[in-house]
Design an enzyme around this catalytic site. Structure first.
Site, PDB file in Angstrom:
ATOM      1  N   LYS A  72       0.812  -1.416  -0.094  1.00 51.93           N
ATOM      2  CA  LYS A  72      -0.113   0.018  -0.053  1.00 51.93           C
ATOM      3  C   LYS A  72       0.958   1.263   0.010  1.00 51.93           C
ATOM      4  O   LYS A  72       0.824   2.173  -0.920  1.00 51.93           O
ATOM      5  CB  LYS A  72      -1.055  -0.093   1.119  1.00 51.93           C
ATOM      6  CG  LYS A  72      -1.969   1.313   1.260  1.00 51.93           C
ATOM      7  CD  LYS A  72      -2.739   1.336   2.645  1.00 51.93           C
ATOM      8  CE  LYS A  72      -1.907   1.917   3.494  1.00 51.93           C
ATOM      9  NZ  LYS A  72      -2.649   1.820   4.899  1.00 51.93           N
ATOM     10  N   ASP A  91      -6.508   0.891   0.542  1.00 50.72           N
ATOM     11  CA  ASP A  91      -6.593   1.336   2.173  1.00 50.72           C
ATOM     12  C   ASP A  91      -8.107   0.786   2.574  1.00 50.72           C
ATOM     13  O   ASP A  91      -8.606   0.368   1.869  1.00 50.72           O
ATOM     14  CB  ASP A  91      -6.039   2.700   2.457  1.00 50.72           C
ATOM     15  CG  ASP A  91      -7.370   3.732   2.184  1.00 50.72           C
ATOM     16  OD1 ASP A  91      -8.188   3.260   1.497  1.00 50.72           O
ATOM     17  OD2 ASP A  91      -7.484   4.795   2.694  1.00 50.72           O
TER      18      ASP A  91
END
Ligand code: SF4
Length: 165
Positions: A72, A91
């Site tokens: 991420k 996310d």
């Protein structure tokens, strides 16, 4: 809020790699989880200095070897700092809304990312995450989405909907 002083004291990865953990902890104490973050900052500074000549690497494969940076974070750095779309940032907001909008069905972030990469054109990957995160903060919030103000309401068949047109 903490970075101006952090970067004033340690302006390069090489300088930051020499910082002690207590020094780093003191500078970022207000951010929460500061002990783990200090370890990651120190580890990232050392790795960047020793493996990448003091420059932040620009590929996903290299970035995920930096302490504290998983997929991420690597995607955020690539997209925001370098304008490169190698993956899609997933996310908590992107994960929730992609599933609510039936763009993905999987139950883990890595699998949702793979599903999104198949349906979102690559030239939209960077903007797409920002758009979903903004939508998730303002409208499609986790507990009680504001479906009566949602521009996507007619396209959404989520069981979480609080309002139907
Ligand atoms: S209609 Fe509701 S649940 Fe669906 S995307 Fe919009 S805010 Fe989210």
């Amino acid at each position: 809020m903490v970075t101006p002083e952090l970067f004033r004291r340690f302006p390069t990865p090489a300088a930051m790699a020499k910082a002690t953990l207590p020094q780093l902890e003191d500078l970022i104490r207000t951010t929460g989880f500061f002990r783990n973050k200090a370890k990651s900052i120190q580890g990232a500074a050392k790795k960047t200095t020793t493996a990448f000549g003091g420059k932040v690497p620009q590929t996903l494969a290299e970035l995920i070897t930096v302490p504290g940076a998983a997929r991420k974070t690597a995607n955020v750095v690539l997209g925001v700092s370098f304008g490169k779309a190698e993956g899609i940032v997933v996310d908590t907001h992107v994960f929730r809304i992609a599933r609510r909008l039936s763009l993905a069905k999987s139950d883990t972030a890595p699998k949702v990312e793979q599903e999104l990469m198949r349906v979102i054109p690559q030239d939209r990957w960077i903007a797409f995450s920002h758009q979903l995160i903004h939508h998730g903060r303002q409208v499609c919030i986790a507990r009680k989405p504001k479906c009566d103000r949602c521009n996507l309401e007619q396209l959404c068949h989520s069981k979480d909907k609080t309002w139907h047109s």
